[in-house]
Design a protein around this motif. Structure first.
Motif, PDB file in Angstrom:
ATOM      1  N   ASP A 150      -1.127  -7.419  -2.200  1.00  0.00           N
ATOM      2  CA  ASP A 150      -1.740  -8.738  -2.050  1.00  0.00           C
ATOM      3  C   ASP A 150      -1.715  -9.219  -0.602  1.00  0.00           C
ATOM      4  N   SER A 151      -0.580  -9.045   0.084  1.00  0.00           N
ATOM      5  CA  SER A 151      -0.485  -9.498   1.476  1.00  0.00           C
ATOM      6  C   SER A 151      -1.315  -8.628   2.416  1.00  0.00           C
ATOM      7  N   LEU A 152      -1.492  -7.342   2.079  1.00  0.00           N
ATOM      8  CA  LEU A 152      -2.333  -6.481   2.916  1.00  0.00           C
ATOM      9  C   LEU A 152      -3.765  -6.994   2.950  1.00  0.00           C
ATOM     10  N   LEU A 153      -4.216  -7.540   1.831  1.00  0.00           N
ATOM     11  CA  LEU A 153      -5.576  -8.077   1.780  1.00  0.00           C
ATOM     12  C   LEU A 153      -5.720  -9.336   2.625  1.00  0.00           C
ATOM     13  N   LYS A 154      -4.611  -9.934   3.032  1.00  0.00           N
ATOM     14  CA  LYS A 154      -4.646 -11.111   3.893  1.00  0.00           C
ATOM     15  C   LYS A 154      -4.593 -10.733   5.370  1.00  0.00           C
ATOM     16  N   ASP A 155      -4.417  -9.460   5.674  1.00  0.00           N
ATOM     17  CA  ASP A 155      -4.332  -8.992   7.060  1.00  0.00           C
ATOM     18  C   ASP A 155      -5.734  -8.748   7.599  1.00  0.00           C
ATOM     19  N   HIS A 156      -6.212  -9.624   8.496  1.00  0.00           N
ATOM     20  CA  HIS A 156      -7.587  -9.486   8.983  1.00  0.00           C
ATOM     21  C   HIS A 156      -7.736  -8.358   9.996  1.00  0.00           C
ATOM     22  N   TYR A 157      -6.619  -7.698  10.351  1.00  0.00           N
ATOM     23  CA  TYR A 157      -6.715  -6.524  11.216  1.00  0.00           C
ATOM     24  C   TYR A 157      -6.976  -5.242  10.404  1.00  0.00           C
ATOM     25  N   ILE A 158      -6.853  -5.322   9.095  1.00  0.00           N
ATOM     26  CA  ILE A 158      -7.040  -4.142   8.252  1.00  0.00           C
ATOM     27  C   ILE A 158      -8.478  -4.053   7.769  1.00  0.00           C
ATOM     28  N   GLU A 159      -9.085  -2.876   7.923  1.00  0.00           N
ATOM     29  CA  GLU A 159     -10.463  -2.663   7.496  1.00  0.00           C
ATOM     30  C   GLU A 159     -10.539  -2.105   6.085  1.00  0.00           C
ATOM     31  N   ASP A 160      -9.637  -1.215   5.741  1.00  0.00           N
ATOM     32  CA  ASP A 160      -9.618  -0.736   4.359  1.00  0.00           C
ATOM     33  C   ASP A 160      -8.207  -0.324   3.949  1.00  0.00           C
ATOM     34  N   ILE A 161      -8.007  -0.321   2.639  1.00  0.00           N
ATOM     35  CA  ILE A 161      -6.719   0.012   2.032  1.00  0.00           C
ATOM     36  C   ILE A 161      -6.971   1.088   0.991  1.00  0.00           C
ATOM     37  N   SER A 162      -6.186   2.152   0.998  1.00  0.00           N
ATOM     38  CA  SER A 162      -6.454   3.238   0.050  1.00  0.00           C
ATOM     39  C   SER A 162      -5.158   3.889  -0.417  1.00  0.00           C
TER      40      SER A 162
END
Length: 499
Positions: A150-162
């Motif tokens: 959930d917190s990774l989705l709040k990181d605007h430096y991240i383009e994708d999560i896999s």
């Protein structure tokens, strides 16, 4: 004690006549648990921290650090003890049925969930505000959020999560550090459950009969899911492509050394002097990010039209019209329509075909244009543009002022984005000429500058000493870059107030 007082009030109040009073006390408690420092409950002892920043204040924080010579992204959040976990599970079961029964009729799910949560914890004696806050964080991300990421989705430096399978680390593509592993893993049961949850949130259904799903989450992120080992030998997997409301800014690019403050100050001057730019590079080199960042320097009230296949450009300007292709409507159609709207600035996500000629025609008729092109060098970019299938006439290059070349590089095992060169473009008869204004020194990881004819154009247009003005503006940008908490609109306000 505040927690005891509020919980007693909640237990004694019933009926609609008391709803506003209950809400007032609920909001008071909600604000109190957000004032607590939960960092005491973070369990982390890195050897060498490279970067760190808050994701969801005060509950979660990102720390990028070295671990056995690798770069790792660690998510810090308040840990709970074994005893606290059992309490969390009990509360989770108690309010789950209430949430399910309410279903889609809920207008404010977070507010409803918080009310049910604080009513459920009253039975536990001797609880502290810190304990309530910790439990609420985990209850929220499990019910409304996205659990472990959930917190990774709040990181605007991240383009994708896999995540590629069971018991494998979740990977993120970070705009500053490239593809790096996190400290998050899923067991077989956890990953199967989470993939099912993602498909449900996307209003889709993944199953053994339909093990592949492409969909969009309610917040706009694109997801690709596989379920169990039907099509993947490593089991269930997911990829989430993020689209952030807070884009990468010029200050971020300076902080990451994608380019330096002097180059960004020069680009600022170039935008003010209405110069046309083309940004080239390979896959994931940061072309659209660079174009978006440069566009921060466009005067705030200028009319801007952006054209894209997939919505990525994000600007703070009020007079900005974003347009996206659809079935039967391509970039060429959007560009023709845009020209009828008399925009001052036209941003095209990526030119590939016939829209390129129209874009160059727009340059030649006085529109300021920025666009990207997939090419590894300025030579290959020019070859692509003047030959099939694009076929831009050489004479039209007279209106193109500059080409920025970007690249995804590996430095000490870390993927970094760098501006390889900034060239000025000129036309000599039937020959397209290009000369570097700035270059990247790969060995020293720094940038060198050369004299440019564009400096003379800027001096004539603004009546300034360009080199002196670049020094002034680069100092200004460096000071802004030190204030890392600045948001998009705050940065544009500072830029517009610059004198």
């Amino acid at each position: 004690m505040l927690i005891k007082k509020i919980l007693n009030i909640f237990s004694s109040l019933n009926g609609k006549e008391n709803a506003s009073f209950k809400d007032k006390n609920s909001e008071e408690l909600f604000e109190k648990i957000k004032e607590i420092d939960y960092s005491n409950y973070f369990e982390f002892s890195p050897s060498k921290i490279i970067d760190e920043y808050w994701l969801n204040v005060p509950f979660s924080k990102a720390v990028i650090h070295e671990s056995e010579k690798d770069i790792v992204y660690s998510l810090l959040e308040p840990r709970i003890s074994r005893e606290e976990f059992f309490i969390l599970e009990k509360i989770h079961r108690e309010i789950r049925d209430k949430i399910i029964l309410k279903g889609e009729e809920l207008k404010d799910k977070e507010k409803f969930l918080f009310r049910q949560f604080i009513l459920s914890i009253k039975k536990f004696n001797g609880i502290s505000l810190e304990f309530v806050g910790k439990l609420w964080y985990h209850i929220y991300k499990n019910f409304i959020g996205y659990e472990g990421i959930d917190s990774l989705l709040k990181d605007h430096y991240i383009e994708d999560i896999s995540c590629n399978g069971y018991n494998l680390p979740v990977y993120v593509f970070h705009k500053a550090y490239g593809s790096i592993p996190t400290d998050i893993t899923y067991s077989e049961e956890e990953l199967d459950h989470f993939v099912l949850k993602l498909s449900q949130k996307a209003n889709s259904q993944v199953s053994l009969e339909r093990p592949l799903v492409d969909a969009a989450l309610p917040s706009g992120e694109r997801i690709q899911l596989t379920y169990r080992n039907v099509v993947s030998t490593k089991g269930s997997s997911f990829t989430i492509r993020k689209f952030s409301d807070e884009p990468i800014t010029p200050l971020d690019l300076i902080s990451w050394n994608t380019l330096n403050a002097e180059i960004m100050a020069f680009l600022w001057l170039a935008v003010e002097n209405r110069m046309n730019m083309l940004i080239i590079g390979g896959t994931a080199s940061g072309k659209t990010t660079m174009m978006n960042s440069i566009s921060f320097f466009i005067p705030y009230n200028s009319k801007i039209v952006s054209l894209e296949d997939t919505r990525e450009i994000q600007l703070p300007h009020k007079n900005w019209l974003p347009m996206v292709t659809r079935d039967g409507i391509d970039l060429f159609d959007l560009l023709k329509a845009a020209l009828r709207q008399r925009p001052e600035y036209i941003l095209v996500g990526e030119i590939r075909g016939r829209e390129a000629i129209t874009l160059f025609q727009a340059m030649n008729t006085g529109h300021i244009t920025y666009s990207t092109l997939h090419a590894g060098s300025i030579e290959s970019a020019i070859n692509r543009l003047i030959h099939e299938p694009i076929n831009v006439p050489i004479a039209m290059f007279d209106s193109l002022d500059m080409v920025i070349t970007l690249s995804l590089q590996q430095r000490k095992g870390v993927a970094v984005r760098r501006m390889l060169a900034l060239h000025e473009i000129s036309l000599s008869g039937e020959k397209i000429k290009f000369k570097p204004i700035f270059r990247w020194d790969k060995q020293k990881d720094c940038f060198t500058a050369e004299k440019s004819d564009i400096f003379k154009k800027i001096e004539e247009g603004m009546d300034v000493d360009v080199e002196q003005e670049i020094r002034r503006r680069s100092d200004f940008l460096r000071k802004l870059a030190e204030r890392r908490a600045l948001k998009m609109h705050e940065i544009v306000k500072e830029l517009n107030n610059y004198t």
